[in-house]
Design a protein around this motif. Structure first.
Motif, short mmCIF file in Angstrom:
data_model
loop_
_atom_site.label_atom_id
_atom_site.label_comp_id
_atom_site.label_asym_id
_atom_site.label_seq_id
_atom_site.Cartn_x
_atom_site.Cartn_y
_atom_site.Cartn_z
N GLN A 1 36.77 77.23 -74.70
CA GLN A 1 36.66 76.27 -73.51
C GLN A 1 37.46 76.66 -72.10
OE1 GLN A 1 37.31 72.09 -74.14
NE2 GLN A 1 35.73 71.42 -72.73
N LYS A 2 38.75 76.81 -72.85
CA LYS A 2 39.77 77.17 -71.66
C LYS A 2 39.34 78.60 -70.97
CE LYS A 2 44.25 76.63 -72.86
NZ LYS A 2 45.43 76.89 -73.47
N LYS A 3 38.98 79.31 -71.59
CA LYS A 3 38.67 80.70 -70.91
C LYS A 3 37.18 80.46 -70.03
CE LYS A 3 37.37 83.67 -74.07
NZ LYS A 3 37.08 85.04 -74.70
N ALA A 4 36.52 79.32 -70.54
CA ALA A 4 35.27 79.26 -69.59
C ALA A 4 35.92 78.39 -68.33
CB ALA A 4 34.32 78.38 -70.43
N ILE A 5 36.48 77.59 -68.32
CA ILE A 5 36.95 76.81 -67.41
C ILE A 5 37.95 77.62 -66.35
CG2 ILE A 5 38.88 74.79 -66.71
CD1 ILE A 5 37.68 73.29 -68.73
N ALA A 6 38.93 78.54 -67.04
CA ALA A 6 39.61 79.41 -66.25
C ALA A 6 38.72 80.45 -65.34
CB ALA A 6 40.70 80.32 -67.22
N ALA A 7 37.61 80.62 -65.93
CA ALA A 7 36.58 81.74 -65.17
C ALA A 7 35.92 80.84 -63.96
CB ALA A 7 35.79 82.34 -66.29
N LEU A 8 35.81 79.82 -63.92
CA LEU A 8 35.16 78.90 -62.93
C LEU A 8 35.35 79.20 -61.57
CD1 LEU A 8 34.83 75.21 -64.55
CD2 LEU A 8 32.90 76.97 -64.32
N PRO A 9 34.51 79.55 -60.85
CA PRO A 9 34.84 79.87 -59.14
C PRO A 9 35.63 78.52 -58.60
CG PRO A 9 32.43 78.88 -59.28
CD PRO A 9 33.16 79.12 -60.91
N VAL A 10 36.75 78.93 -57.72
CA VAL A 10 37.56 78.07 -57.14
C VAL A 10 37.34 77.85 -55.72
CG1 VAL A 10 40.22 78.00 -56.61
CG2 VAL A 10 39.52 78.81 -59.00
N LEU A 11 37.40 76.67 -55.15
CA LEU A 11 37.45 76.44 -53.81
C LEU A 11 38.83 76.25 -53.18
CD1 LEU A 11 34.32 73.70 -53.87
CD2 LEU A 11 34.12 76.17 -53.20
N LYS A 12 38.93 76.92 -52.23
CA LYS A 12 40.15 76.90 -51.62
C LYS A 12 40.17 75.94 -50.21
CE LYS A 12 41.63 81.55 -53.23
NZ LYS A 12 42.04 83.00 -52.67
N CYS A 13 40.64 75.02 -50.37
CA CYS A 13 40.51 73.89 -49.57
C CYS A 13 41.74 73.38 -48.60
CB CYS A 13 40.05 72.49 -50.19
SG CYS A 13 38.69 72.93 -51.24
N ALA A 14 41.63 72.87 -47.43
CA ALA A 14 42.77 72.33 -46.87
C ALA A 14 42.54 70.75 -46.39
CB ALA A 14 42.94 72.93 -45.46
N VAL A 15 43.42 69.91 -46.63
CA VAL A 15 43.02 68.57 -46.64
C VAL A 15 43.28 68.04 -45.03
CG1 VAL A 15 43.81 66.26 -47.31
CG2 VAL A 15 44.00 68.23 -48.69
N TYR A 16 42.14 67.10 -44.50
CA TYR A 16 42.46 66.71 -43.34
C TYR A 16 41.96 65.42 -43.47
CZ TYR A 16 42.61 71.16 -41.10
OH TYR A 16 43.07 72.41 -40.67
N ALA A 17 42.77 64.42 -42.94
CA ALA A 17 42.71 62.93 -42.78
C ALA A 17 43.24 62.23 -41.77
CB ALA A 17 43.21 62.15 -44.17
N ASP A 18 42.75 61.34 -41.06
CA ASP A 18 43.19 60.56 -40.28
C ASP A 18 43.87 59.24 -40.63
OD1 ASP A 18 42.11 61.97 -38.19
OD2 ASP A 18 40.01 60.90 -38.39
N GLN A 19 43.77 58.90 -41.87
CA GLN A 19 44.57 57.70 -42.40
C GLN A 19 45.12 58.08 -43.82
OE1 GLN A 19 42.15 54.17 -42.85
NE2 GLN A 19 40.18 55.36 -41.85
#
Length: 262
Positions: free
Chosen positions: A72-90
């Motif tokens: 399970q750890k291997k499967a989760i480590a292999a999942l694709p990653v979304l590289k995000c930046a946080v934007y918020a007005d509040q």
């Protein structure tokens, strides 16, 4: 002339009604004694077989569970990653540290103890932390995540943060809560903040079980990660129908034994 000796054969008659003292043999009592003795032997054999069957089945269970967890750890480590930046007005107040955040993530686990087997700590109680993969996401209304220059609104409550985290931990504080009847080493593992934990009782299945299930998980530890406006956060997920779909999966196995390598 050498003396002559007469040797006579000694015969046992198990059907006789008298013993060597001339008393009658209690056949019924003898039979009961033999039956009880036989039952004791059979029970002893059954207990021995049952013990070894249980021991081997337990070993197989632990080995299979370890394999399952590793896969399970291997499967989760292999999942694709979304590289995000946080934007918020509040901003929103994070529950552990009280810091203002554009996004916070809560990593939920529980603390357990075990008896060390290493030579240096043999017989001593040791503690370890076991965390769920899912992290609770908290954010103010209108917060978005930017991926490859495109903004996506957040509408999820659970996600898996990638271990890299963009090279930044963003860790702020943890909250610990232990049951009053727990062993001393567990109760004093960290300072208990029961009021803060109580406020989080419905945000994650593990915390909910801690409060509502008699056999639920105990000794909960929550770690908080705070992200400000413009910070990077990496999560396991994908883009589907123009929205962020995070991968979420609860741990299937909580280890019952831990190797003491210290």
């Amino acid at each position: 002339m050498a003396p002559k000796f007469s040797v006579s054969m000694i015969k046992f008659n198990f059907n006789a009604n008298i013993n060597t003292n001339g008393n009658k043999i209690d056949k019924k009592g003898l039979k009961i004694t033999l039956i009880v003795f036989s039952l004791f032997i059979l029970v002893g054999i059954a207990m021995f077989v049952g013990f070894w069957s249980f021991a081997f089945s337990r070993i197989d269970y632990i080995e299979n569970a370890n394999v399952e967890r590793y896969e399970q750890k291997k499967a989760i480590a292999a999942l694709p990653v979304l590289k995000c930046a946080v934007y918020a007005d509040q901003t929103i107040t994070s529950p552990a540290s009280g810091e203002e955040a554009a996004l916070y993530l809560l990593r939920v686990g529980n603390v357990k103890s075990y008896i060390a087997s290493s030579e240096a700590h043999y017989g001593q109680y040791r503690t370890y932390e076991n965390f769920d993969y899912n992290m609770v996401a908290g954010y103010p209304k209108g917060t978005k995540l930017s991926i490859n220059g495109k903004l996506y609104p957040i509408d999820f409550k659970l996600c898996i943060m990638d271990s890299l985290g963009g090279g930044e931990t963003h860790f702020t504080k943890d909250i610990y809560s232990a049951k009053a009847h727990e062993k001393y080493d567990i109760r004093v593992y960290k300072t208990s903040e029961n009021l803060k934990m109580d406020a989080l009782r419905n945000v994650h299945p593990w915390i909910k079980n801690y409060y509502h299930s008699y056999k639920g998980l105990k000794n909960i530890l929550v770690q908080e990660y705070v992200f400000k406006n413009g910070d990077s956060v990496y999560i396991k997920g994908k883009i589907e129908h123009n929205k962020i779909v995070p991968f979420v999966e609860h741990m299937l196995y909580t280890p019952s034994t831990v190797n003491d390598n210290q």
